[in-house]
Design a protein around this motif. Structure first.
Motif, PDB file in Angstrom:
ATOM      1  N   ARG A 278      35.381  41.795 -64.493  1.00  0.00           N
ATOM      2  CA  ARG A 278      35.920  43.016 -65.104  1.00  0.00           C
ATOM      3  C   ARG A 278      35.673  43.054 -66.609  1.00  0.00           C
ATOM      4  NH1 ARG A 278      39.667  46.312 -62.363  1.00  0.00           N
ATOM      5  NH2 ARG A 278      40.191  45.487 -60.321  1.00  0.00           N
ATOM      6  N   THR A 279      35.882  41.920 -67.277  1.00  0.00           N
ATOM      7  CA  THR A 279      35.765  41.878 -68.736  1.00  0.00           C
ATOM      8  C   THR A 279      34.332  41.606 -69.190  1.00  0.00           C
ATOM      9  OG1 THR A 279      36.252  39.513 -68.804  1.00  0.00           O
ATOM     10  CG2 THR A 279      38.121  41.014 -68.979  1.00  0.00           C
ATOM     11  N   GLY A 280      33.542  40.962 -68.331  1.00  0.00           N
ATOM     12  CA  GLY A 280      32.169  40.625 -68.706  1.00  0.00           C
ATOM     13  C   GLY A 280      32.081  39.407 -69.606  1.00  0.00           C
ATOM     14  N   THR A 281      33.146  38.622 -69.681  1.00  0.00           N
ATOM     15  CA  THR A 281      33.157  37.406 -70.505  1.00  0.00           C
ATOM     16  C   THR A 281      32.096  36.429 -70.002  1.00  0.00           C
ATOM     17  OG1 THR A 281      35.513  37.679 -70.859  1.00  0.00           O
ATOM     18  CG2 THR A 281      34.592  35.506 -71.347  1.00  0.00           C
ATOM     19  N   LEU A 282      31.264  35.930 -70.924  1.00  0.00           N
ATOM     20  CA  LEU A 282      30.176  35.020 -70.550  1.00  0.00           C
ATOM     21  C   LEU A 282      30.615  33.571 -70.696  1.00  0.00           C
ATOM     22  CD1 LEU A 282      27.162  36.822 -72.253  1.00  0.00           C
ATOM     23  CD2 LEU A 282      27.819  36.887 -69.862  1.00  0.00           C
ATOM     24  N   THR A 283      30.105  32.730 -69.808  1.00  0.00           N
ATOM     25  CA  THR A 283      30.347  31.293 -69.835  1.00  0.00           C
ATOM     26  C   THR A 283      28.991  30.610 -69.935  1.00  0.00           C
ATOM     27  OG1 THR A 283      32.276  31.588 -68.410  1.00  0.00           O
ATOM     28  CG2 THR A 283      31.362  29.363 -68.563  1.00  0.00           C
ATOM     29  N   GLU A 284      28.836  29.743 -70.924  1.00  0.00           N
ATOM     30  CA  GLU A 284      27.558  29.053 -71.116  1.00  0.00           C
ATOM     31  C   GLU A 284      27.567  27.727 -70.367  1.00  0.00           C
ATOM     32  OE1 GLU A 284      25.129  27.061 -74.793  1.00  0.00           O
ATOM     33  OE2 GLU A 284      26.134  28.973 -75.168  1.00  0.00           O
ATOM     34  N   GLY A 285      26.406  27.369 -69.828  1.00  0.00           N
ATOM     35  CA  GLY A 285      26.311  26.094 -69.131  1.00  0.00           C
ATOM     36  C   GLY A 285      24.892  25.806 -68.687  1.00  0.00           C
ATOM     37  N   ILE A 286      24.731  24.676 -68.000  1.00  0.00           N
ATOM     38  CA  ILE A 286      23.419  24.232 -67.524  1.00  0.00           C
ATOM     39  C   ILE A 286      23.390  24.343 -66.006  1.00  0.00           C
ATOM     40  CG2 ILE A 286      21.825  22.279 -67.441  1.00  0.00           C
ATOM     41  CD1 ILE A 286      22.542  21.787 -70.277  1.00  0.00           C
ATOM     42  N   VAL A 287      22.348  24.975 -65.481  1.00  0.00           N
ATOM     43  CA  VAL A 287      22.218  25.208 -64.042  1.00  0.00           C
ATOM     44  C   VAL A 287      22.067  23.876 -63.306  1.00  0.00           C
ATOM     45  CG1 VAL A 287      20.803  26.263 -62.225  1.00  0.00           C
ATOM     46  CG2 VAL A 287      21.119  27.458 -64.404  1.00  0.00           C
ATOM     47  N   ALA A 288      22.917  23.677 -62.290  1.00  0.00           N
ATOM     48  CA  ALA A 288      22.797  22.511 -61.419  1.00  0.00           C
ATOM     49  C   ALA A 288      22.090  22.920 -60.128  1.00  0.00           C
ATOM     50  CB  ALA A 288      24.165  21.926 -61.110  1.00  0.00           C
ATOM     51  N   ARG A 289      22.432  24.131 -59.611  1.00  0.00           N
ATOM     52  CA  ARG A 289      21.914  24.563 -58.314  1.00  0.00           C
ATOM     53  C   ARG A 289      21.862  26.076 -58.233  1.00  0.00           C
ATOM     54  NH1 ARG A 289      25.017  23.757 -53.109  1.00  0.00           N
ATOM     55  NH2 ARG A 289      23.405  24.600 -51.801  1.00  0.00           N
ATOM     56  N   LEU A 290      20.820  26.606 -57.584  1.00  0.00           N
ATOM     57  CA  LEU A 290      20.726  28.041 -57.312  1.00  0.00           C
ATOM     58  C   LEU A 290      21.387  28.310 -55.971  1.00  0.00           C
ATOM     59  CD1 LEU A 290      18.309  27.426 -59.318  1.00  0.00           C
ATOM     60  CD2 LEU A 290      17.340  29.521 -58.454  1.00  0.00           C
ATOM     61  N   LEU A 291      22.251  29.323 -55.921  1.00  0.00           N
ATOM     62  CA  LEU A 291      22.973  29.640 -54.692  1.00  0.00           C
ATOM     63  C   LEU A 291      22.438  30.893 -54.000  1.00  0.00           C
ATOM     64  CD1 LEU A 291      26.578  28.878 -55.969  1.00  0.00           C
ATOM     65  CD2 LEU A 291      25.026  27.358 -54.756  1.00  0.00           C
ATOM     66  N   THR A 292      21.794  31.795 -54.742  1.00  0.00           N
ATOM     67  CA  THR A 292      21.224  33.009 -54.148  1.00  0.00           C
ATOM     68  C   THR A 292      19.875  32.673 -53.525  1.00  0.00           C
ATOM     69  OG1 THR A 292      22.305  34.411 -55.788  1.00  0.00           O
ATOM     70  CG2 THR A 292      20.425  35.368 -54.645  1.00  0.00           C
ATOM     71  N   LYS A 293      19.683  33.088 -52.279  1.00  0.00           N
ATOM     72  CA  LYS A 293      18.429  32.788 -51.571  1.00  0.00           C
ATOM     73  C   LYS A 293      17.359  33.859 -51.793  1.00  0.00           C
ATOM     74  CE  LYS A 293      19.839  29.076 -49.397  1.00  0.00           C
ATOM     75  NZ  LYS A 293      19.874  27.956 -50.320  1.00  0.00           N
ATOM     76  N   SER A 294      17.773  35.116 -52.013  1.00  0.00           N
ATOM     77  CA  SER A 294      16.790  36.199 -52.156  1.00  0.00           C
ATOM     78  C   SER A 294      16.039  36.082 -53.488  1.00  0.00           C
ATOM     79  CB  SER A 294      17.475  37.559 -52.050  1.00  0.00           C
ATOM     80  OG  SER A 294      18.366  37.737 -53.118  1.00  0.00           O
ATOM     81  N   PRO A 295      14.813  36.619 -53.562  1.00  0.00           N
ATOM     82  CA  PRO A 295      14.009  36.487 -54.786  1.00  0.00           C
ATOM     83  C   PRO A 295      14.573  37.243 -55.992  1.00  0.00           C
ATOM     84  CG  PRO A 295      12.800  37.708 -53.083  1.00  0.00           C
ATOM     85  CD  PRO A 295      14.077  37.237 -52.465  1.00  0.00           C
ATOM     86  N   THR A 296      15.341  38.315 -55.743  1.00  0.00           N
ATOM     87  CA  THR A 296      15.973  39.057 -56.842  1.00  0.00           C
ATOM     88  C   THR A 296      17.381  39.468 -56.424  1.00  0.00           C
ATOM     89  OG1 THR A 296      15.201  41.213 -56.081  1.00  0.00           O
ATOM     90  CG2 THR A 296      13.769  40.039 -57.620  1.00  0.00           C
ATOM     91  N   HIS A 297      18.215  39.783 -57.435  1.00  0.00           N
ATOM     92  CA  HIS A 297      19.551  40.326 -57.166  1.00  0.00           C
ATOM     93  C   HIS A 297      19.919  41.231 -58.335  1.00  0.00           C
ATOM     94  CE1 HIS A 297      23.826  40.688 -56.466  1.00  0.00           C
ATOM     95  NE2 HIS A 297      23.620  40.236 -55.232  1.00  0.00           N
ATOM     96  N   PRO A 298      20.390  42.459 -58.046  1.00  0.00           N
ATOM     97  CA  PRO A 298      20.661  43.419 -59.130  1.00  0.00           C
ATOM     98  C   PRO A 298      21.751  42.982 -60.118  1.00  0.00           C
ATOM     99  CG  PRO A 298      21.454  44.261 -57.017  1.00  0.00           C
ATOM    100  CD  PRO A 298      20.659  43.027 -56.722  1.00  0.00           C
ATOM    101  N   HIS A 299      22.680  42.117 -59.690  1.00  0.00           N
ATOM    102  CA  HIS A 299      23.762  41.671 -60.579  1.00  0.00           C
ATOM    103  C   HIS A 299      23.502  40.283 -61.159  1.00  0.00           C
ATOM    104  CE1 HIS A 299      25.986  45.160 -59.351  1.00  0.00           C
ATOM    105  NE2 HIS A 299      25.898  44.803 -58.087  1.00  0.00           N
ATOM    106  N   GLY A 300      22.370  39.689 -60.831  1.00  0.00           N
ATOM    107  CA  GLY A 300      22.055  38.354 -61.329  1.00  0.00           C
ATOM    108  C   GLY A 300      22.082  37.323 -60.210  1.00  0.00           C
ATOM    109  N   ILE A 301      21.265  36.305 -60.365  1.00  0.00           N
ATOM    110  CA  ILE A 301      21.189  35.217 -59.380  1.00  0.00           C
ATOM    111  C   ILE A 301      22.446  34.351 -59.514  1.00  0.00           C
ATOM    112  CG2 ILE A 301      19.872  33.158 -58.693  1.00  0.00           C
ATOM    113  CD1 ILE A 301      18.423  35.839 -58.140  1.00  0.00           C
ATOM    114  N   LYS A 302      23.069  34.025 -58.382  1.00  0.00           N
ATOM    115  CA  LYS A 302      24.278  33.196 -58.395  1.00  0.00           C
ATOM    116  C   LYS A 302      23.875  31.730 -58.499  1.00  0.00           C
ATOM    117  CE  LYS A 302      27.978  34.414 -56.075  1.00  0.00           C
ATOM    118  NZ  LYS A 302      28.926  34.627 -54.955  1.00  0.00           N
ATOM    119  N   VAL A 303      24.524  31.015 -59.427  1.00  0.00           N
ATOM    120  CA  VAL A 303      24.228  29.592 -59.645  1.00  0.00           C
ATOM    121  C   VAL A 303      25.522  28.792 -59.764  1.00  0.00           C
ATOM    122  CG1 VAL A 303      22.039  30.052 -60.849  1.00  0.00           C
ATOM    123  CG2 VAL A 303      24.142  29.815 -62.174  1.00  0.00           C
TER     124      VAL A 303
END
Length: 65
Positions: free
Chosen positions: A24-49
Motif C-alpha cells: 500500500r505504501t510502496g516502502t522499499l526494502t534493500e537486500g541481496i537476492v538469494a532465490r527467484l520465486l517467480t517462474k514466468s519470464p516476466t511479471h507486471p508487478h515485478g519478479i518475486k524473490v
C-alpha cells in the motif's frame, strides 16, 4: 533497471523490493537476492524473490554494483 524481467535478476544482485505488508505504501526494502520465486519470464508487478535475510517481495529496481 526495473525488476519485471526474470532474465535481468540473478542471485547475489543488490535490489530494492516491496514486501507484501508494504504494498500500500510502496516502502522499499534493500537486500541481496538469494532465490527467484517467480517462474514466468516476466511479471507486471515485478519478479518475486527471497532475500538473503529471508524476506520475500517483488523487485522494484535493480541497484548498480
Amino acid at each position: 533497471m526495473d525488476g519485471k524481467n526474470r532474465k535481468d535478476i540473478k542471485p547475489g544482485l543488490r535490489v530494492n523490493i516491496v514486501l507484501k505488508k508494504d504494498q500500500r505504501t510502496g516502502t522499499l526494502t534493500e537486500g541481496i537476492v538469494a532465490r527467484l520465486l517467480t517462474k514466468s519470464p516476466t511479471h507486471p508487478h515485478g519478479i518475486k524473490v527471497r532475500l538473503e535475510d529471508g524476506q520475500v517481495g517483488r523487485v522494484k529496481e535493480i541497484l548498480p554494483e
